[in-house]
Design a protein around this motif. Structure first.
Motif, PDB file in Angstrom:
ATOM      1  N   LYS A  29       0.850  -1.183   0.000  1.00 26.79           N
ATOM      2  CA  LYS A  29       0.000   0.000   0.000  1.00 26.79           C
ATOM      3  C   LYS A  29       0.889   1.237   0.000  1.00 26.79           C
ATOM      4  O   LYS A  29       2.084   1.163   0.284  1.00 26.79           O
ATOM      5  N   ASN A  30       0.289   2.359  -0.281  1.00 22.49           N
ATOM      6  CA  ASN A  30       1.008   3.618  -0.177  1.00 22.49           C
ATOM      7  C   ASN A  30       0.982   4.093   1.269  1.00 22.49           C
ATOM      8  O   ASN A  30       0.178   3.652   2.077  1.00 22.49           O
ATOM      9  N   ALA A  31       1.884   5.016   1.576  1.00 24.93           N
ATOM     10  CA  ALA A  31       1.898   5.699   2.872  1.00 24.93           C
ATOM     11  C   ALA A  31       1.823   7.182   2.538  1.00 24.93           C
ATOM     12  O   ALA A  31       2.735   7.741   1.927  1.00 24.93           O
ATOM     13  N   ASN A  32       0.708   7.786   2.909  1.00 21.40           N
ATOM     14  CA  ASN A  32       0.479   9.193   2.578  1.00 21.40           C
ATOM     15  C   ASN A  32      -0.030   9.960   3.784  1.00 21.40           C
ATOM     16  O   ASN A  32      -0.836   9.445   4.557  1.00 21.40           O
ATOM     17  N   LEU A  33       0.438  11.168   3.929  1.00 16.42           N
ATOM     18  CA  LEU A  33      -0.045  12.066   4.977  1.00 16.42           C
ATOM     19  C   LEU A  33      -1.080  13.000   4.366  1.00 16.42           C
ATOM     20  O   LEU A  33      -0.815  13.646   3.344  1.00 16.42           O
ATOM     21  N   ILE A  86      -2.319  15.627  -0.110  1.00 17.77           N
ATOM     22  CA  ILE A  86      -1.771  14.270   0.021  1.00 17.77           C
ATOM     23  C   ILE A  86      -0.257  14.399  -0.147  1.00 17.77           C
ATOM     24  O   ILE A  86       0.207  14.991  -1.128  1.00 17.77           O
ATOM     25  N   ASN A  87       0.504  13.880   0.822  1.00 20.68           N
ATOM     26  CA  ASN A  87       1.949  14.065   0.864  1.00 20.68           C
ATOM     27  C   ASN A  87       2.625  12.713   1.053  1.00 20.68           C
ATOM     28  O   ASN A  87       2.345  11.994   2.023  1.00 20.68           O
ATOM     29  N   HIS A  88       3.533  12.348   0.134  1.00 16.08           N
ATOM     30  CA  HIS A  88       4.181  11.031   0.207  1.00 16.08           C
ATOM     31  C   HIS A  88       5.119  10.941   1.414  1.00 16.08           C
ATOM     32  O   HIS A  88       5.835  11.895   1.731  1.00 16.08           O
ATOM     33  N   VAL A  89       5.131   9.752   2.022  1.00 16.81           N
ATOM     34  CA  VAL A  89       6.034   9.475   3.141  1.00 16.81           C
ATOM     35  C   VAL A  89       7.358   8.920   2.602  1.00 16.81           C
ATOM     36  O   VAL A  89       7.365   8.129   1.656  1.00 16.81           O
ATOM     37  N   ASN A  90       8.478   9.374   3.183  1.00 13.20           N
ATOM     38  CA  ASN A  90       9.794   8.847   2.812  1.00 13.20           C
ATOM     39  C   ASN A  90      10.533   8.343   4.048  1.00 13.20           C
ATOM     40  O   ASN A  90      10.051   8.490   5.179  1.00 13.20           O
ATOM     41  N   GLU A  91      11.700   7.732   3.825  1.00  8.47           N
ATOM     42  CA  GLU A  91      12.395   7.052   4.923  1.00  8.47           C
ATOM     43  C   GLU A  91      12.849   8.013   6.020  1.00  8.47           C
ATOM     44  O   GLU A  91      12.939   7.630   7.188  1.00  8.47           O
ATOM     45  N   MET A 130       6.255  19.864   4.568  1.00  4.27           N
ATOM     46  CA  MET A 130       7.525  20.315   4.013  1.00  4.27           C
ATOM     47  C   MET A 130       8.465  19.149   3.737  1.00  4.27           C
ATOM     48  O   MET A 130       9.158  19.125   2.720  1.00  4.27           O
ATOM     49  N   GLU A 131       8.478  18.145   4.620  1.00  7.61           N
ATOM     50  CA  GLU A 131       9.412  17.025   4.514  1.00  7.61           C
ATOM     51  C   GLU A 131       9.058  16.020   3.407  1.00  7.61           C
ATOM     52  O   GLU A 131       9.836  15.111   3.126  1.00  7.61           O
ATOM     53  N   SER A 132       7.885  16.152   2.807  1.00  6.81           N
ATOM     54  CA  SER A 132       7.488  15.237   1.728  1.00  6.81           C
ATOM     55  C   SER A 132       8.072  15.699   0.407  1.00  6.81           C
ATOM     56  O   SER A 132       8.069  16.902   0.114  1.00  6.81           O
ATOM     57  N   ASN A 133       8.532  14.763  -0.404  1.00 10.23           N
ATOM     58  CA  ASN A 133       9.098  15.119  -1.705  1.00 10.23           C
ATOM     59  C   ASN A 133       8.048  15.201  -2.797  1.00 10.23           C
ATOM     60  O   ASN A 133       8.286  15.820  -3.831  1.00 10.23           O
ATOM     61  N   ILE A 134       6.916  14.554  -2.576  1.00 15.49           N
ATOM     62  CA  ILE A 134       5.810  14.659  -3.535  1.00 15.49           C
ATOM     63  C   ILE A 134       4.584  15.132  -2.771  1.00 15.49           C
ATOM     64  O   ILE A 134       4.200  14.535  -1.760  1.00 15.49           O
ATOM     65  N   THR A 181       9.937   7.952  -2.039  1.00 18.37           N
ATOM     66  CA  THR A 181       8.672   7.452  -1.486  1.00 18.37           C
ATOM     67  C   THR A 181       8.827   6.000  -1.032  1.00 18.37           C
ATOM     68  O   THR A 181       9.477   5.205  -1.701  1.00 18.37           O
ATOM     69  N   ILE A 182       8.238   5.669   0.111  1.00 18.89           N
ATOM     70  CA  ILE A 182       8.293   4.288   0.599  1.00 18.89           C
ATOM     71  C   ILE A 182       6.910   3.645   0.540  1.00 18.89           C
ATOM     72  O   ILE A 182       5.892   4.329   0.360  1.00 18.89           O
ATOM     73  N   ALA A 183       6.901   2.320   0.689  1.00 26.50           N
ATOM     74  CA  ALA A 183       5.654   1.549   0.664  1.00 26.50           C
ATOM     75  C   ALA A 183       5.329   1.067   2.069  1.00 26.50           C
ATOM     76  O   ALA A 183       6.161   1.112   2.972  1.00 26.50           O
ATOM     77  N   CYS A 184       4.111   0.588   2.235  1.00 25.08           N
ATOM     78  CA  CYS A 184       3.614   0.154   3.534  1.00 25.08           C
ATOM     79  C   CYS A 184       2.965  -1.216   3.361  1.00 25.08           C
ATOM     80  O   CYS A 184       2.476  -1.542   2.279  1.00 25.08           O
TER      81      CYS A 184
END
Lengths: 216, 216
Positions: A29-33, A86-91, A130-134, A181-184
């Motif tokens: 799945k995706n991880a999104n804020l 919607i903001n992608h989660v990264n490591e 701010m910390e999300s790249n997408i 972006t990471i996966a969940c």
């Protein structure tokens, strides 16, 4: 050995065990804020892993929300203010992102509580992370109540999109792996990815071939 | 450098470029093969990357289908026969899985055309994919038409579940990475995963900690 469970055995599992199992079997799945503002202008942030593509033209995205969860702040804010991000989660910030799922009182901003920074861009009326790249800004389109179990599908239209230039491919594909972006999986497992290949558009009369990655 | 696109710029992209972009920005997705039988008993198989968790008790899963796509065979079969399977894609057969998205005529089984094997288990009335390590049998529950753009959310209830015993964790979590399941991004990019960590259940008053993986 293969485990086989039927519906009675799944129903008979202890509640948390069943939740862990059923949440893990959908696949990755995706991880999104999801970022919102409430009626007083205070920010809210919550992690979701149910974001889905609904359409490309117009660009529609949706996500599933449980009305009885902490995430109700997100739904209330979207219905009141009509915009969300919607903001992608990264490591680098996945622990902070996970922490947004804690049940904070409505007057607490998860940005502050979890150590992430809201940023407002190009007059969009909801906070980006701010910390999300997408980062994606959406306008609320439709709420669909799923009668079966009271969950809700929320659909928005993409009105702003931000991503790193180095991740942009010639054919329009945004290389989210290159963007970090990471996966969940399940409710709590986070995964880096490693591309096997992109494959050519499938046609009945020929085998798919691996596409070369070509960036703009 | 960050690229910024607004809704007019997204709408102005060439059709395939926009499809590639919008399909990639949801974040990582699952790759699942959905198996069905038609009214004559012939098998059908199609890849989907929109499977979502709808609920754990009862265990409901859904997926999004475009009515104008090759995938209409899947919807027709589910409505006629009331049962379908969801089968995780792994690295050994991802090219065959991708190939099921080609527009084969309705009388052709994608199992035969793409080199995957149907298997029937425990009297479930739809074909599983033998090469999948995680297989789920579902009964059709509800079709929700999304008026915005004519897409459809199909919801099923899990009635059978198969997974490798070595992937089963003590708390119920099924370690799909250990089972070989891969992730997808956009329409055509396939990815192996590498777990960063599982995190503890988030509570407001403490930071999440990394969970040790404990298998049954």
């Amino acid at each position: 050995m293969e485990v086989f469970l039927d519906q009675e055995q799944i129903a008979g599992l202890e509640k948390l065990e069943r939740a862990a199992m059923v949440n893990s079997i959908t696949g990755f799945k995706n991880a999104n804020l999801i970022g919102t503002l409430n009626s007083e202008g205070n920010s809210n942030l919550a992690i979701f892993n149910s974001v889905i593509h609904i359409g490309a033209n117009p660009a529609f995205m949706g996500f599933i929300i449980r009305p009885d969860s902490v995430e109700r702040h997100t739904l209330k804010n979207i219905e009141e203010r009509q915009f969300f991000t919607i903001n992608h989660v990264n490591e680098k910030m996945y622990k902070q992102a996970h922490q947004t799922s804690a049940r904070y009182p409505i007057e607490i901003s998860e940005f502050d509580a979890c150590g992430l920074n809201p940023v407002f861009k190009n007059e969009f009326p909801a906070p980006y992370v701010m910390e999300s790249n997408i980062k994606i800004g959406l306008s609320f389109q439709e709420r669909i109540n799923i009668q079966l179990n009271g969950t809700i599908l929320v659909i928005g239209k993409v009105v702003q999109l931000y991503f790193p230039e180095h991740a942009w491919c010639l054919d329009g594909f945004v290389d989210i792996e290159k963007a970090g972006t990471i996966a969940c999986s399940g409710l709590d497992s986070y995964h880096k990815t490693n591309r096997i290949a992109r494959l050519s558009y499938a046609k009945p009369d020929k085998d798919p071939v691996e596409l070369e990655m070509k960036y703009k």
